[in-house]
Design an enzyme around this catalytic site. Structure first.
Site, PDB file in Angstrom:
ATOM      1  N   CYS A 156      -8.120   1.514 -13.746  1.00 57.17           N
ATOM      2  CA  CYS A 156      -6.933   0.649 -13.597  1.00 57.17           C
ATOM      3  C   CYS A 156      -7.125  -0.722 -14.234  1.00 57.17           C
ATOM      4  CB  CYS A 156      -6.570   0.516 -12.125  1.00 57.17           C
ATOM      5  SG  CYS A 156      -6.164   2.125 -11.419  1.00 57.17           S
ATOM      6  N   ASN A 209       1.614   4.355  -9.813  1.00 57.86           N
ATOM      7  CA  ASN A 209       0.413   3.796 -10.432  1.00 57.86           C
ATOM      8  C   ASN A 209       0.111   4.567 -11.721  1.00 57.86           C
ATOM      9  OD1 ASN A 209      -2.145   2.966 -11.130  1.00 57.86           O
ATOM     10  ND2 ASN A 209      -3.023   3.220  -9.076  1.00 57.86           N
ATOM     11  N   HIS A 236      -1.755  -5.348 -11.203  1.00 60.46           N
ATOM     12  CA  HIS A 236      -1.850  -3.890 -11.268  1.00 60.46           C
ATOM     13  C   HIS A 236      -0.985  -3.297 -10.153  1.00 60.46           C
ATOM     14  CE1 HIS A 236      -3.205   0.133 -11.563  1.00 60.46           C
ATOM     15  NE2 HIS A 236      -3.935   0.112 -10.462  1.00 60.46           N
TER      16      HIS A 236
HETATM   17  O1  UT7 Z   1      -5.320   1.929  -8.637  1.00 57.87           O
HETATM   18  C1  UT7 Z   1      -6.691   2.007  -8.457  1.00 57.87           C
HETATM   19  C2  UT7 Z   1      -7.139   1.631  -7.135  1.00 57.87           C
HETATM   20  N1  UT7 Z   1      -6.491   2.381  -6.105  1.00 57.87           N
HETATM   21  C3  UT7 Z   1      -5.915   1.730  -5.109  1.00 57.87           C
HETATM   22  O2  UT7 Z   1      -5.861   0.520  -5.137  1.00 57.87           O
HETATM   23  C4  UT7 Z   1      -5.409   2.536  -3.944  1.00 57.87           C
HETATM   24  C5  UT7 Z   1      -5.886   1.908  -2.663  1.00 57.87           C
HETATM   25  N2  UT7 Z   1      -5.538   2.651  -1.486  1.00 57.87           N
HETATM   26  C6  UT7 Z   1      -4.261   2.758  -1.018  1.00 57.87           C
HETATM   27  O3  UT7 Z   1      -3.352   2.282  -1.646  1.00 57.87           O
HETATM   28  C7  UT7 Z   1      -4.041   3.384   0.320  1.00 57.87           C
HETATM   29  O4  UT7 Z   1      -5.277   3.532   0.972  1.00 57.87           O
HETATM   30  C8  UT7 Z   1      -3.318   4.763   0.273  1.00 57.87           C
HETATM   31  C9  UT7 Z   1      -1.885   4.562  -0.169  1.00 57.87           C
HETATM   32  C10 UT7 Z   1      -4.060   5.688  -0.685  1.00 57.87           C
HETATM   33  C11 UT7 Z   1      -3.316   5.374   1.665  1.00 57.87           C
HETATM   34  O5  UT7 Z   1      -2.671   4.499   2.593  1.00 57.87           O
HETATM   35  P1  UT7 Z   1      -3.396   4.105   3.955  1.00 57.87           P
HETATM   36  O6  UT7 Z   1      -2.457   3.241   4.669  1.00 57.87           O
HETATM   37  O7  UT7 Z   1      -4.743   3.533   3.617  1.00 57.87           O
HETATM   38  O8  UT7 Z   1      -3.514   5.483   4.677  1.00 57.87           O
HETATM   39  P2  UT7 Z   1      -4.826   6.173   5.248  1.00 57.87           P
HETATM   40  O9  UT7 Z   1      -5.644   6.748   4.154  1.00 57.87           O
HETATM   41  O10 UT7 Z   1      -5.474   5.253   6.218  1.00 57.87           O
HETATM   42  O11 UT7 Z   1      -4.174   7.371   6.053  1.00 57.87           O
HETATM   43  C12 UT7 Z   1      -3.379   7.159   7.239  1.00 57.87           C
HETATM   44  C13 UT7 Z   1      -2.828   8.477   7.695  1.00 57.87           C
HETATM   45  C14 UT7 Z   1      -3.882   9.587   7.773  1.00 57.87           C
HETATM   46  O12 UT7 Z   1      -3.570  10.392   8.889  1.00 57.87           O
HETATM   47  P3  UT7 Z   1      -4.361  10.228  10.252  1.00 57.87           P
HETATM   48  O13 UT7 Z   1      -5.797  10.486   9.927  1.00 57.87           O
HETATM   49  O14 UT7 Z   1      -4.111   8.833  10.712  1.00 57.87           O
HETATM   50  O15 UT7 Z   1      -3.741  11.277  11.138  1.00 57.87           O
HETATM   51  C15 UT7 Z   1      -3.667  10.356   6.512  1.00 57.87           C
HETATM   52  O16 UT7 Z   1      -4.047  11.701   6.621  1.00 57.87           O
HETATM   53  O17 UT7 Z   1      -1.851   8.938   6.761  1.00 57.87           O
HETATM   54  C16 UT7 Z   1      -2.161  10.265   6.344  1.00 57.87           C
HETATM   55  N3  UT7 Z   1      -1.728  10.430   4.974  1.00 57.87           N
HETATM   56  C17 UT7 Z   1      -0.486  10.815   4.653  1.00 57.87           C
HETATM   57  N4  UT7 Z   1       0.587  11.122   5.413  1.00 57.87           N
HETATM   58  C18 UT7 Z   1       1.717  11.451   4.780  1.00 57.87           C
HETATM   59  C19 UT7 Z   1      -2.429  10.233   3.844  1.00 57.87           C
HETATM   60  N5  UT7 Z   1      -1.641  10.480   2.765  1.00 57.87           N
HETATM   61  C20 UT7 Z   1      -0.442  10.842   3.254  1.00 57.87           C
HETATM   62  C21 UT7 Z   1       0.773  11.199   2.654  1.00 57.87           C
HETATM   63  N6  UT7 Z   1       1.821  11.490   3.450  1.00 57.87           N
HETATM   64  N7  UT7 Z   1       0.938  11.258   1.306  1.00 57.87           N
END
Ligand code: UT7
Length: 335
Positions: A120, A290, A260
């Site tokens: 990125c 992204n 970004h």
């Molecule tokens: O561009 C290069 C660098 N990349 C980034 O900067 C990305 C950085 N990370 C993020 O933007 C975020 O971490 C994500 C958007 C990838 C994920 O969001 P989050 O708020 O950190 O969610 P999480 O990984 O903590 O997951 C929370 C919950 C989980 O369920 P439980 O364990 O709480 O029951 C996940 O399984 O959300 C669930 N989950 C989803 N639910 C519905 C994860 N992905 C999804 C989804 N739809 N697509």
């Protein structure tokens, strides 16, 4: 115009920008039919509404389309381009470089070039590199491309990654400037210790392709989202503040943050740390998601008509590697 400290010195000015995104739109509702997710979850956690997907063709096709349109718009002969630097993690092939392919497709027969792998941060790494060739007086016309066909390495069975990424390309033209406009400073960083948090594990020399690597889905992007989020929020905000302090810029001096587009929450944290109101922040994550190396030039393209000669821009990114950094530049033209 404020801070014209570089009068007389040759700087690398952006003198044109063009983007290209494929026609096909993949909405959050479309994704909810493929994996267990919802429009509400995606929108509230990331700010993304839809993304573009390249159905046919490679990264070079998107890049070549953007380059051709830019050269046409500027009335520049492809033979006048000296150098093409292409930031991408989705090259057409492991080799030859996507830059070589784009030069051939567009007829830039006098140019040479290479690809930059910085995920990125691919565009800011490439822009800082391209600027050096202008500043030294070596070249007069350098193209810097950021392109990724993320759909070629995304696992559409993995809801934690497939909702985030999209395809797209952007390109800027760099030319010499003696009015103190263009790239004025950059801070680029890397920490390879973070490599396993965001990685395409197979396909390279560490894990060459085998039936097993394919079966294990190791040719797709793997991300530990929470960890990457933590590092991204801290480092993108810190490096953006650092480049402001280093150049004695207050939040009033900065006209635009060009961040970004990975997650709206990371963008907000960066803008807050810099003391910038929403109106000064370029955002198009809602329509493209992204696009990895494509996000920053696509932002410049979308906001080009609002940019004025002399505007102060801070470009900022964080990505796989880890790689991150910020660029301080002054916009060089009114469109
Ligand atoms: O561009 C290069 C660098 N990349 C980034 O900067 C990305 C950085 N990370 C993020 O933007 C975020 O971490 C994500 C958007 C990838 C994920 O969001 P989050 O708020 O950190 O969610 P999480 O990984 O903590 O997951 C929370 C919950 C989980 O369920 P439980 O364990 O709480 O029951 C996940 O399984 O959300 C669930 N989950 C989803 N639910 C519905 C994860 N992905 C999804 C989804 N739809 N697509």
């Amino acid at each position: 115009m404020k801070h014209l400290v570089n009068m007389g010195k040759i700087t690398a000015a952006i003198t044109g920008v063009q983007g290209y995104v494929p026609e096909h739109i993949l909405t959050n509702d479309d994704l909810a039919e493929i994996v267990d997710t919802s429009n509400e979850w995606i929108l509230s956690r990331t700010g993304i509404e839809e993304r573009r997907i390249m159905k046919d063709g490679a990264s070079s096709d998107m890049a070549a389309a953007a380059v051709s349109q830019l050269l046409e718009k500027k009335g520049i002969d492809p033979l006048d381009i000296d150098l093409v630097i292409c930031g991408t993690v989705t090259p057409d092939y492991p080799f030859p470089s996507t830059s070589n392919v784009v030069c051939d497709k567009v007829g830039m027969k006098n140019a040479w070039g290479y690809d930059v792998i910085a995920a990125c941060s691919g565009f800011i790494y490439s822009l800082a590199t391209g600027a050096q060739f202008i500043e030294t007086g070596k070249y007069k016309k350098v193209l810097v491309i950021g392109v990724d066909k993320m759909s070629s390495i995304i696992d559409y069975q993995d809801r934690t990654t497939c909702v985030i990424f999209g395809d797209g390309a952007g390109v800027v033209l760099l030319e010499p400037n003696e009015e103190g406009l263009g790239v004025l400073d950059f801070i680029l960083k890397a920490d390879g210790a973070g490599r396993n948090y965001l990685i395409q594990p197979a396909g390279g020399s560490a894990n060459p392709p085998t039936h097993q690597t394919i079966e294990d889905r190791l040719h797709y992007v793997k991300q530990e989202g929470k960890q990457v989020f933590k590092f991204a929020v801290t480092n993108m905000a810190e490096v953006s503040a650092e480049i402001m302090e280093k150049n004695n810029l207050s939040s009033d001096d900065v006209d635009w943050l060009v961040p970004h587009q990975a997650n709206l929450r990371i963008i907000d944290a960066t803008a807050n740390r810099m003391g910038l109101p929403k109106e000064k922040v370029m955002i198009n994550i809602q329509k493209y998601g992204n696009t990895t190396a494509g996000t920053l030039p696509l932002c410049l393209w979308d906001y080009e008509s609002q940019l004025k000669k002399g505007d102060t821009l801070i470009l900022s990114a964080f990505g796989g590697g880890f790689t991150w950094g910020a660029i301080y530049l002054k916009w060089a033209y009114n469109s």
